[in-house]
Design a protein around this motif. Sequence first.
Motif, PDB file in Angstrom:
ATOM      1  N   VAL A  74       0.922  -1.182  -0.045  1.00 34.86           N
ATOM      2  CA  VAL A  74      -0.067   0.156   0.161  1.00 34.86           C
ATOM      3  C   VAL A  74       0.881   1.191   0.022  1.00 34.86           C
ATOM      4  N   ALA A  75       1.923   1.358   0.632  1.00 39.88           N
ATOM      5  CA  ALA A  75       2.808   2.477   0.963  1.00 39.88           C
ATOM      6  C   ALA A  75       3.583   2.666  -0.426  1.00 39.88           C
ATOM      7  N   LEU A  76       3.883   1.705  -1.363  1.00 37.73           N
ATOM      8  CA  LEU A  76       4.565   1.861  -2.511  1.00 37.73           C
ATOM      9  C   LEU A  76       3.466   2.351  -3.542  1.00 37.73           C
ATOM     10  N   LEU A  77       2.247   2.080  -3.474  1.00 44.95           N
ATOM     11  CA  LEU A  77       1.125   2.581  -4.632  1.00 44.95           C
ATOM     12  C   LEU A  77       1.053   3.905  -4.160  1.00 44.95           C
ATOM     13  N   LEU A  78       0.757   4.235  -2.839  1.00 49.19           N
ATOM     14  CA  LEU A  78       0.652   5.578  -2.589  1.00 49.19           C
ATOM     15  C   LEU A  78       1.862   6.618  -2.750  1.00 49.19           C
ATOM     16  N   TYR A  79       2.946   6.211  -2.522  1.00 45.30           N
ATOM     17  CA  TYR A  79       4.065   7.014  -2.640  1.00 45.30           C
ATOM     18  C   TYR A  79       4.306   7.194  -4.203  1.00 45.30           C
ATOM     19  N   LYS A  80       4.088   6.199  -5.025  1.00 44.84           N
ATOM     20  CA  LYS A  80       4.284   6.593  -6.470  1.00 44.84           C
ATOM     21  C   LYS A  80       3.113   7.295  -7.039  1.00 44.84           C
ATOM     22  N   ARG A  81       1.862   7.200  -6.576  1.00 45.34           N
ATOM     23  CA  ARG A  81       1.044   8.135  -6.988  1.00 45.34           C
ATOM     24  C   ARG A  81       1.219   9.727  -6.492  1.00 45.34           C
ATOM     25  N   LEU A  82       1.556   9.819  -5.372  1.00 44.11           N
ATOM     26  CA  LEU A  82       2.078  11.171  -4.813  1.00 44.11           C
ATOM     27  C   LEU A  82       3.108  11.565  -5.643  1.00 44.11           C
ATOM     28  N   GLY A  96      23.167  22.857  -8.698  1.00 44.33           N
ATOM     29  CA  GLY A  96      24.308  22.082  -9.112  1.00 44.33           C
ATOM     30  C   GLY A  96      25.080  21.817  -7.801  1.00 44.33           C
ATOM     31  N   ARG A  97      25.154  22.732  -6.902  1.00 46.22           N
ATOM     32  CA  ARG A  97      26.002  22.431  -5.718  1.00 46.22           C
ATOM     33  C   ARG A  97      25.725  21.491  -4.922  1.00 46.22           C
ATOM     34  N   ILE A  98      24.552  21.035  -5.182  1.00 43.12           N
ATOM     35  CA  ILE A  98      24.209  19.732  -4.480  1.00 43.12           C
ATOM     36  C   ILE A  98      24.249  18.456  -5.158  1.00 43.12           C
ATOM     37  N   ARG A  99      25.037  17.400  -4.635  1.00 50.01           N
ATOM     38  CA  ARG A  99      25.428  16.433  -5.215  1.00 50.01           C
ATOM     39  C   ARG A  99      24.454  15.251  -5.008  1.00 50.01           C
ATOM     40  N   ALA A 100      24.106  14.326  -5.943  1.00 48.47           N
ATOM     41  CA  ALA A 100      23.402  13.313  -5.558  1.00 48.47           C
ATOM     42  C   ALA A 100      24.522  11.912  -5.333  1.00 48.47           C
ATOM     43  N   TRP A 101      24.698  11.737  -4.104  1.00 47.06           N
ATOM     44  CA  TRP A 101      26.018  10.871  -3.699  1.00 47.06           C
ATOM     45  C   TRP A 101      25.403   9.612  -3.982  1.00 47.06           C
ATOM     46  N   VAL A 102      24.445   9.026  -4.256  1.00 43.94           N
ATOM     47  CA  VAL A 102      24.000   7.759  -4.802  1.00 43.94           C
ATOM     48  C   VAL A 102      22.799   7.912  -5.770  1.00 43.94           C
ATOM     49  N   ALA A 103      22.739   6.934  -6.808  1.00 45.74           N
ATOM     50  CA  ALA A 103      21.664   7.146  -7.781  1.00 45.74           C
ATOM     51  C   ALA A 103      20.288   7.294  -7.309  1.00 45.74           C
ATOM     52  N   PRO A 104      19.391   7.879  -7.610  1.00 43.91           N
ATOM     53  CA  PRO A 104      18.014   8.095  -7.141  1.00 43.91           C
ATOM     54  C   PRO A 104      17.143   6.782  -7.877  1.00 43.91           C
ATOM     55  N   LEU A 105      16.248   6.257  -7.235  1.00 43.90           N
ATOM     56  CA  LEU A 105      15.436   5.244  -7.883  1.00 43.90           C
ATOM     57  C   LEU A 105      14.277   5.933  -8.718  1.00 43.90           C
ATOM     58  N   ASP A 106      14.135   7.023  -8.600  1.00 43.24           N
ATOM     59  CA  ASP A 106      13.124   7.553  -9.497  1.00 43.24           C
ATOM     60  C   ASP A 106      13.217   8.942  -9.913  1.00 43.24           C
ATOM     61  N   GLU A 107      12.540   9.808 -10.641  1.00 39.45           N
ATOM     62  CA  GLU A 107      12.885  11.118 -10.859  1.00 39.45           C
ATOM     63  C   GLU A 107      12.527  12.243  -9.682  1.00 39.45           C
ATOM     64  N   PHE A 108      11.345  12.073  -9.345  1.00 35.74           N
ATOM     65  CA  PHE A 108      10.916  12.996  -8.331  1.00 35.74           C
ATOM     66  C   PHE A 108      11.136  12.825  -6.729  1.00 35.74           C
ATOM     67  N   SER A 109      11.190  14.003  -6.052  1.00 34.00           N
ATOM     68  CA  SER A 109      11.533  14.048  -4.776  1.00 34.00           C
ATOM     69  C   SER A 109      10.423  13.671  -3.645  1.00 34.00           C
ATOM     70  N   PHE A 110       9.368  14.289  -3.880  1.00 36.76           N
ATOM     71  CA  PHE A 110       8.077  14.277  -2.954  1.00 36.76           C
ATOM     72  C   PHE A 110       7.163  13.109  -3.082  1.00 36.76           C
ATOM     73  N   PRO A 111       7.050  12.120  -1.878  1.00 40.11           N
ATOM     74  CA  PRO A 111       7.824  12.208  -0.749  1.00 40.11           C
ATOM     75  C   PRO A 111       8.787  11.062  -0.817  1.00 40.11           C
ATOM     76  N   SER A 112       9.774  11.143   0.311  1.00 42.32           N
ATOM     77  CA  SER A 112      10.566  10.115   0.284  1.00 42.32           C
ATOM     78  C   SER A 112       9.993   8.627   0.600  1.00 42.32           C
ATOM     79  N   GLY A 113      10.353   7.726  -0.528  1.00 36.34           N
ATOM     80  CA  GLY A 113       9.672   6.465  -0.417  1.00 36.34           C
ATOM     81  C   GLY A 113      10.369   5.733   0.650  1.00 36.34           C
TER      82      GLY A 113
END
Length: 187
Positions: A74-82, A96-113
């Motif tokens: 349920v959490a997965l479905l909810l967060y993907k929809r959000l 550009g001053r903020i570095r992604a130190w690991v690869a993100p799992l998807d494109e968007f930020s809100f909310p943190s899955g």
Amino acid sequence: MPRPMSPERLLAAEHRWCLQANALCARRWPLHYFAAVSRLGDGLFWYALMAALVVVDGLDGLRASLHLAATGAVALLLYKRLKRWTRRPRPFARDGRIRAWVAPLDEFSFPSGHTLHAVAFSVVAVAYYPALAWLLVPFAASVAASRVVLGLHYPSDVLAATAIGGTLASASLWLAAGLGGMVGGMA
């Protein structure tokens, strides 16, 4: 009485927190710690916990693990929809001053899955096994912090995910209790 901060000032403050937190990873040990916690928070830690509960506690562990899995679905479905609805760019994509130190799992930020799942899983697991709180509470907090430190989320993404995960877990426990399920030794 002090006046509340304007939305613009709140966003600017949040951005500054992202910059400061992200700079921690310029040092080796914080980078390794938060990258490892984030990787475990991808699911590996939770799958191992569910398997361990079944091995150690048999049918009761299976019941708890099934509850964790259902809550996670349920959490997965909810967060993907959000995420699709809000489409908030990640901090490193905005600055550009903020570095992604690991690869993100998807494109968007809100909310943190990661945070949403860590909180939801921790609340449910601790309801069944209160003795696990010493492990799960610090782990969930580390997962939440890792998302900001690694440049993948804003603090508000993590705070909202904490609220959503806690609410979802509480609702699932209420529902399970209403269905006559055993949680924490209580019917």
